[in-house]
Each structure stands twice: as structure tokens, then as C-alpha cells.
Design a protein around this motif. Structure first.
Motif, PDB file in Angstrom:
ATOM      1  N   LEU A   1       0.905  -0.759 -12.473  1.00 31.49           N
ATOM      2  CA  LEU A   1       2.370  -0.613 -12.195  1.00 31.49           C
ATOM      3  C   LEU A   1       2.561   0.511 -11.232  1.00 31.49           C
ATOM      4  N   ILE A   2       1.742   1.642 -11.770  1.00 33.01           N
ATOM      5  CA  ILE A   2       2.050   2.975 -10.928  1.00 33.01           C
ATOM      6  C   ILE A   2       1.601   2.699  -9.423  1.00 33.01           C
ATOM      7  N   TRP A   3       0.364   2.103  -9.250  1.00 30.10           N
ATOM      8  CA  TRP A   3      -0.080   1.836  -7.837  1.00 30.10           C
ATOM      9  C   TRP A   3       0.948   0.912  -7.201  1.00 30.10           C
ATOM     10  N   ILE A   4       1.161  -0.126  -7.770  1.00 28.03           N
ATOM     11  CA  ILE A   4       2.331  -0.877  -7.048  1.00 28.03           C
ATOM     12  C   ILE A   4       3.486  -0.268  -6.661  1.00 28.03           C
ATOM     13  N   ILE A   5       4.042   0.480  -7.529  1.00 29.10           N
ATOM     14  CA  ILE A   5       5.262   1.229  -7.203  1.00 29.10           C
ATOM     15  C   ILE A   5       4.864   2.419  -6.015  1.00 29.10           C
ATOM     16  N   LEU A   6       4.412   3.509  -6.705  1.00 32.06           N
ATOM     17  CA  LEU A   6       4.310   4.616  -5.753  1.00 32.06           C
ATOM     18  C   LEU A   6       3.241   4.184  -4.791  1.00 32.06           C
ATOM     19  N   GLY A   7       1.938   3.661  -4.869  1.00 27.51           N
ATOM     20  CA  GLY A   7       1.162   3.288  -3.652  1.00 27.51           C
ATOM     21  C   GLY A   7       1.756   2.737  -2.707  1.00 27.51           C
ATOM     22  N   SER A   8       2.518   1.513  -3.049  1.00 30.82           N
ATOM     23  CA  SER A   8       3.243   0.978  -1.836  1.00 30.82           C
ATOM     24  C   SER A   8       4.121   1.693  -1.046  1.00 30.82           C
ATOM     25  N   ILE A   9       4.609   2.707  -1.837  1.00 28.60           N
ATOM     26  CA  ILE A   9       5.942   3.589  -1.091  1.00 28.60           C
ATOM     27  C   ILE A   9       4.978   4.599  -0.169  1.00 28.60           C
ATOM     28  N   TYR A  10       3.947   5.213  -0.892  1.00 27.33           N
ATOM     29  CA  TYR A  10       3.188   6.191   0.021  1.00 27.33           C
ATOM     30  C   TYR A  10       2.465   5.789   1.019  1.00 27.33           C
ATOM     31  N   GLN A  11       1.898   4.360   1.119  1.00 29.59           N
ATOM     32  CA  GLN A  11       1.110   3.859   2.033  1.00 29.59           C
ATOM     33  C   GLN A  11       2.214   3.226   3.110  1.00 29.59           C
ATOM     34  N   GLY A  12       3.504   3.176   2.925  1.00 29.27           N
ATOM     35  CA  GLY A  12       4.441   2.826   3.818  1.00 29.27           C
ATOM     36  C   GLY A  12       4.290   1.027   3.755  1.00 29.27           C
ATOM     37  N   ILE A  13       3.740   0.532   2.757  1.00 25.68           N
ATOM     38  CA  ILE A  13       3.751  -0.938   2.697  1.00 25.68           C
ATOM     39  C   ILE A  13       4.905  -1.354   2.292  1.00 25.68           C
ATOM     40  N   ALA A  14       5.776  -0.818   1.334  1.00 27.17           N
ATOM     41  CA  ALA A  14       6.962  -1.074   0.807  1.00 27.17           C
ATOM     42  C   ALA A  14       8.309   0.037   0.977  1.00 27.17           C
ATOM     43  N   THR A  15       9.425  -0.350   1.012  1.00 23.07           N
ATOM     44  CA  THR A  15      10.282   0.227   0.893  1.00 23.07           C
ATOM     45  C   THR A  15      10.663   0.880  -0.677  1.00 23.07           C
ATOM     46  N   PRO A  16      11.315   1.677  -1.195  1.00 23.04           N
ATOM     47  CA  PRO A  16      11.586   2.037  -2.739  1.00 23.04           C
ATOM     48  C   PRO A  16      12.237   0.771  -3.199  1.00 23.04           C
ATOM     49  N   THR A  17      13.244   0.176  -2.435  1.00 23.80           N
ATOM     50  CA  THR A  17      13.769  -1.154  -2.917  1.00 23.80           C
ATOM     51  C   THR A  17      12.688  -2.321  -3.258  1.00 23.80           C
ATOM     52  N   GLU A  18      11.985  -2.494  -2.183  1.00 19.62           N
ATOM     53  CA  GLU A  18      10.847  -3.556  -2.428  1.00 19.62           C
ATOM     54  C   GLU A  18       9.834  -3.242  -3.544  1.00 19.62           C
ATOM     55  N   ALA A  19       9.594  -1.870  -3.495  1.00 20.10           N
ATOM     56  CA  ALA A  19       8.621  -1.543  -4.484  1.00 20.10           C
ATOM     57  C   ALA A  19       9.318  -1.573  -5.942  1.00 20.10           C
ATOM     58  N   ALA A  20      10.492  -1.402  -6.125  1.00 20.35           N
ATOM     59  CA  ALA A  20      11.246  -1.670  -7.326  1.00 20.35           C
ATOM     60  C   ALA A  20      11.378  -3.043  -7.858  1.00 20.35           C
ATOM     61  N   ALA A  21      11.398  -3.788  -6.863  1.00 21.85           N
ATOM     62  CA  ALA A  21      11.584  -5.359  -7.047  1.00 21.85           C
ATOM     63  C   ALA A  21      10.004  -5.818  -7.496  1.00 21.85           C
ATOM     64  N   LEU A  22       9.027  -5.509  -6.765  1.00 24.31           N
ATOM     65  CA  LEU A  22       7.470  -5.511  -7.124  1.00 24.31           C
ATOM     66  C   LEU A  22       7.346  -4.958  -8.787  1.00 24.31           C
ATOM     67  N   GLY A  23       7.945  -3.728  -9.013  1.00 28.74           N
ATOM     68  CA  GLY A  23       7.605  -3.207 -10.211  1.00 28.74           C
ATOM     69  C   GLY A  23       8.204  -3.823 -11.366  1.00 28.74           C
ATOM     70  N   ALA A  24       9.532  -4.443 -11.068  1.00 26.54           N
ATOM     71  CA  ALA A  24      10.280  -5.259 -12.134  1.00 26.54           C
ATOM     72  C   ALA A  24       9.788  -6.454 -12.329  1.00 26.54           C
ATOM     73  N   ILE A  25       9.200  -7.215 -11.381  1.00 24.52           N
ATOM     74  CA  ILE A  25       8.493  -8.471 -11.556  1.00 24.52           C
ATOM     75  C   ILE A  25       7.098  -8.366 -12.409  1.00 24.52           C
ATOM     76  N   THR A  26       6.253  -7.326 -12.138  1.00 29.04           N
ATOM     77  CA  THR A  26       5.044  -7.085 -12.631  1.00 29.04           C
ATOM     78  C   THR A  26       5.266  -6.436 -13.956  1.00 29.04           C
ATOM     79  N   SER A  27       6.072  -5.714 -14.376  1.00 27.28           N
ATOM     80  CA  SER A  27       6.258  -5.315 -15.820  1.00 27.28           C
ATOM     81  C   SER A  27       6.868  -6.609 -16.425  1.00 27.28           C
ATOM     82  N   LEU A  28       7.763  -7.556 -15.973  1.00 26.38           N
ATOM     83  CA  LEU A  28       8.024  -8.751 -16.645  1.00 26.38           C
ATOM     84  C   LEU A  28       6.624  -9.677 -16.856  1.00 26.38           C
TER      85      LEU A  28
END
Length: 437
Positions: free
Chosen positions: A236-263
């Protein structure tokens, strides 16, 4: 003194008065902003500015991350993922001085990296950790203080809902704010752990913990299983922070990925969600999101009035022209924020003060990303300073038989630690840019 300064003082005084008599923050901001527009901008005709301002404030795409992070935190708290995380860390920290205090801080650090909320962090870790620490003889002061302080990491270690709101109001990159807070957040967590280890060493294992109470033997197999239990949170941490830090996703996109993954983790892997619980989580998340977005919209209108009436620019110019050292101005701002933190909630302080403080900070040529980190550390202290320290009451809700005075006593040393880290970041701004370069 310019008339605009008196107007600003009157607006701020009226706002504090409304808050003091119990008017909710959003409605207090709306009332002062609308009243100021009516008096200063020509009566009811000025109200035509309200709808466009409110609409543009809540239509900001970056704000979409707020309800998504709130939803993710609610899923993690309700599903028991926080409890599983703490159990795994308690096994891994077995044998370390002050083991469960340290496990509480590490668990809070990890929870902070997936929840974005101090309340969610303290609530998810608090119930199980305090119960276990009591079983092993830890004093209520130390156990409750560790949970209350550990929960504050939820707004410093990214993702952080207050950082998102500050970034939108101050027009700063949320990605940069998140990255700038990683090193200070880890320093803060390490400082907490250092204090906890010292506390155990100083007491000689007599006042903090009764070693005889912990008779279990932790085997290598148990530690390996505990490491496996950490993998979902690591993902979950890698999906959220890793995607933001690597420029793969914006914070909003990372939040959506995190919410789906946690669910998916809570519902499919752990099978801890049913239909009724999911409906409850969605309703609670919707209420929290509506509250936050109403405050943000009202604050945007309040800031608009402060700008159009020239209050904010003239205030910043007045402060910048004062014959005082810049560090005195910064210290005064930090003390002012700390004072507000004793009586107001974190997000409310940020949305009220940011439109006023940003021009002042800019007039001195200070980095607004750096100031955002200082602001959030200050807000951490607000969460555990009486009389309105939110995390203090979250912990009391978990252990109702412990007085609020004892929880405050346990949390007090952590306020001193936060103050030291605040001074460190203020004196060495490069700490916030280590990962940005």
C-alpha cells in the motif's frame, strides 16, 4: 496604522468570537466573509462574487484526493488491518528496550503512510496497543502518550490531508510537499523511538514494563510470519508514495489506487468487510469529506475577501517593513500557530491562517514548501496540546477509565520533542529538500 490592518483585525476578531460561542468553523468563516463583503464591497450586489468563488474552490482537482484518503483511512481502521500491523510489529520488536512503545511508534509511522489522518492513525493503533501494553505492565501515562503522539505522525508523513489543503490554498505542488515531509517525518518518528528507548533504560524496566509479565518466546518462524503480515501495508505504501515519488501518479491518482487496494485487501485477502460495514464506512467517509470540503470552500471565500480588500498584501508589507530580525517574525508566527492550536482543530487553523501568512512568508523570500513543513509540525503539537488536543480525546475514547490529565502527562514530553524537530527544520531548511534535489 493602515485602515486595512484594522479591517483584518476586526475580521479575525469576529471569527474568533463566533468560534468561541460554538459556531462551526465553516459557518463562522461564511458569516465573517459575507458580512465583510456586504460592508466593504457595496451591499448585496457583492454577493454575486460568492457562487463563482465557492464553485471554483471545491472544483479543484487536487481536492479529490481528500475524500479518497479519508475513505482509505476508514477502510483500514474499520477492517482490523491496523491491529494486524501492530501485532506483527510487537513480535518483531520483542526484546528491544521499551518494545511495545517502539512498536506503537513504528506502527503509527506505517499507518501514517497510508491513512493521511492523525485520528485514523491513533484510532487504528490505539485500542489494541494500549490493551497489550497494559497487560505487560506499562504505565497508562506512557502507553497513552505514545499512542497520542504516534497518531500525530498521520499528518506529517505523507500522504497528509492537511498538506493537500495547504498546498491548494498556498498554490504549491502537493507532490513536492509530500516529498519534503518524508525526511522530517522519519526524523520525528526516530526521535520518538529514541525517547522511548531512553525511557525504558532510565527506569531500569521497573516503571515502564514488568518483564516477568511477557513470558512468550518469539521464534524465528513467528518473526518471519510477522514480516509476511507487513507485506500488504508495504504494498500500500509503495502504491501511494512510490507512484508519487516516481512521477507515475498524481496525489489524487495515488489516493484512488490506495483506496481500491485497501478495499481489495480488506475484502478479499482478509475477508473482514461485509456489506453492512462497507455502507457504514462509505457514510462516515462522506460525512467527513463534506465537513472538510465545506471548511475549505468557506476558507477560500474568506481568503478572497482578505485579498480583495487588500488586507493580506498590506499586512505582509507592514510586517516585512518592520525593523526586526526575520527569525523573530518566524518565531512569532510559530508561537501564534501554537497558541491557536490550543483552541482550534488542525484543518481549521490551516484554512484560516494560510491566506494571511503566505504573503508574509513570500515577502521575506522564504520557501513556501519549507514553511508548509513547519506549519504541519506545528499542527502536530496542536493535536496533543490541551484543551482541544484532538488526539488526546481520541485516546480517551479508547481507554475511558484513564483521565485526560494522565493522557496529557504522557503526551507532554512528545510536545518537547516536536518543538526540537521544529527548530531543527527551521534552522536547517535543506532537510526538506534532501529528496527534492
Amino acid at each position: 496604522m493602515p485602515a486595512e490592518i484594522w479591517i483584518g483585525a476586526t475580521m479575525f476578531g469576529a471569527l474568533l468570537l463566533l468560534l468561541a460561542i460554538g459556531i462551526p468553523v465553516a459557518f463562522s468563516l461564511f458569516t465573517v466573509a459575507l458580512g465583510s463583503l456586504f460592508v466593504l464591497e457595496g451591499g448585496f450586489s457583492a454577493f454575486s462574487l460568492v457562487a463563482p468563488t465557492l464553485t471554483s474552490s471545491v472544483m479543484e482537482f487536487a481536492l479529490t484526493a481528500v475524500p479518497l484518503f479519508i475513505l482509505m483511512g476508514a477502510i483500514i481502521s474499520a477492517s482490523g488491518m491496523g491491529g494486524r500491523l501492530y501485532n506483527a510489529l510487537a513480535i518483531l520488536m520483542h526484546g528491544v528496550p521499551g518494545a511495545l512503545l517502539v512498536a506503537t511508534t513504528v506502527a503509527s509511522t506505517i499507518m501514517a503512510a497510508v491513512s493521511g489522518s492523525s485520528v485514523a492513525t491513533a484510532g487504528a493503533i490505539g485500542g489494541l496497543s494500549i490493551k497489550e501494553m497494559r497487560r505487560l505492565g506499562y504505565s497508562d501515562n506512557h502507553s497513552c502518550g505514545a499512542v497520542a503522539a504516534g497518531g500525530t505522525l498521520g499528518i506529517l508523513i505523507p500522504p497528509s490531508i492537511p498538506l493537500i489543503i495547504y498546498g491548494i490554498i498556498a498554490e504549491q505542488s502537493i507532490n513536492k510537499l509530500f516529498i519534503a515531509c518524508i525526511v522530517p517525518g522519519l526524523i520525528m518518528a526516530a526521535s520518538f523511538i529514541g525517547y522511548q528507548v531512553w525511557l525504558d533504560w532510565r527506569s531500569g524496566n521497573l516503571k515502564v514494563i514488568d518483564p516477568a509479565a511477557d513470558v512468550r518466546k518469539v521464534t524465528l518462524t513467528m518473526r518471519l510470519r510477522a514480516l509476511l503480515d507487513l507485506l500488504p501495508m508495504a504494498l500500500l505504501i509503495w502504491i501511494i508514495l512510490g507512484s508519487i515519488y516516481q512521477g507515475i501518479a498524481t496525489p489524487t491518482e495515488a489516493a484512488a489506487l490506495g483506496a481500491i487496494t485497501s478495499l481489495l485487501l480488506a475484502g478479499l485477502l482478509y475477508r473482514e468487510l461485509d456489506g453492512r460495514m462497507l455502507v457504514k464506512i462509505l457514510l462516515e467517509s462522506a460525512r467527513s469529506s463534506a465537513m472538510v470540503l465545506m471548511i475549505v470552500a468557506a476558507a477560500m471565500l474568506f481568503g478572497y475577501v482578505m485579498t480583495t480588500t487588500a488586507v493580506a498584501p498590506i499586512l505582509s508589507n507592514t510586517v516585512a517593513s518592520m525593523d526586526v530580525a526575520p527569525w523573530i517574525v518566524l518565531a512569532a508566527i510559530m508561537l501564534f500557530l501554537l497558541f491557536l492550536g490550543c483552541f482550534m482543530e488542525t484543518i481549521s487553523i490551516i484554512v484560516i491562517t494560510t491566506p494571511i501568512l503566505v504573503p508574509i512568508i513570500s515577502s521575506f523570500g522564504w520557501d513556501l514548501i519549507w514553511f508548509g513543513v513547519l506549519l504541519v509540525i506545528n499542527m502536530e503539537m496542536a493535536l496533543i496540546t490541551p484543551p482541544v488536543g484532538l488526539n488526546l480525546f481520541v485516546v480517551q475514547g479508547v481507554v475511558r477509565d484513564v483521565s485526560i490529565e494522565r493522557i496529557m502527562a504522557g503526551a507532554a514530553p512528545y510536545v518537547g520533542i516536536m518543538l526540537l524537530v521544529l527548530c531543527l527544520v527551521a534552522v536547517v531548511p535543506s532537510i526538506t529538500t534532501l529528496l527534492l534535489n
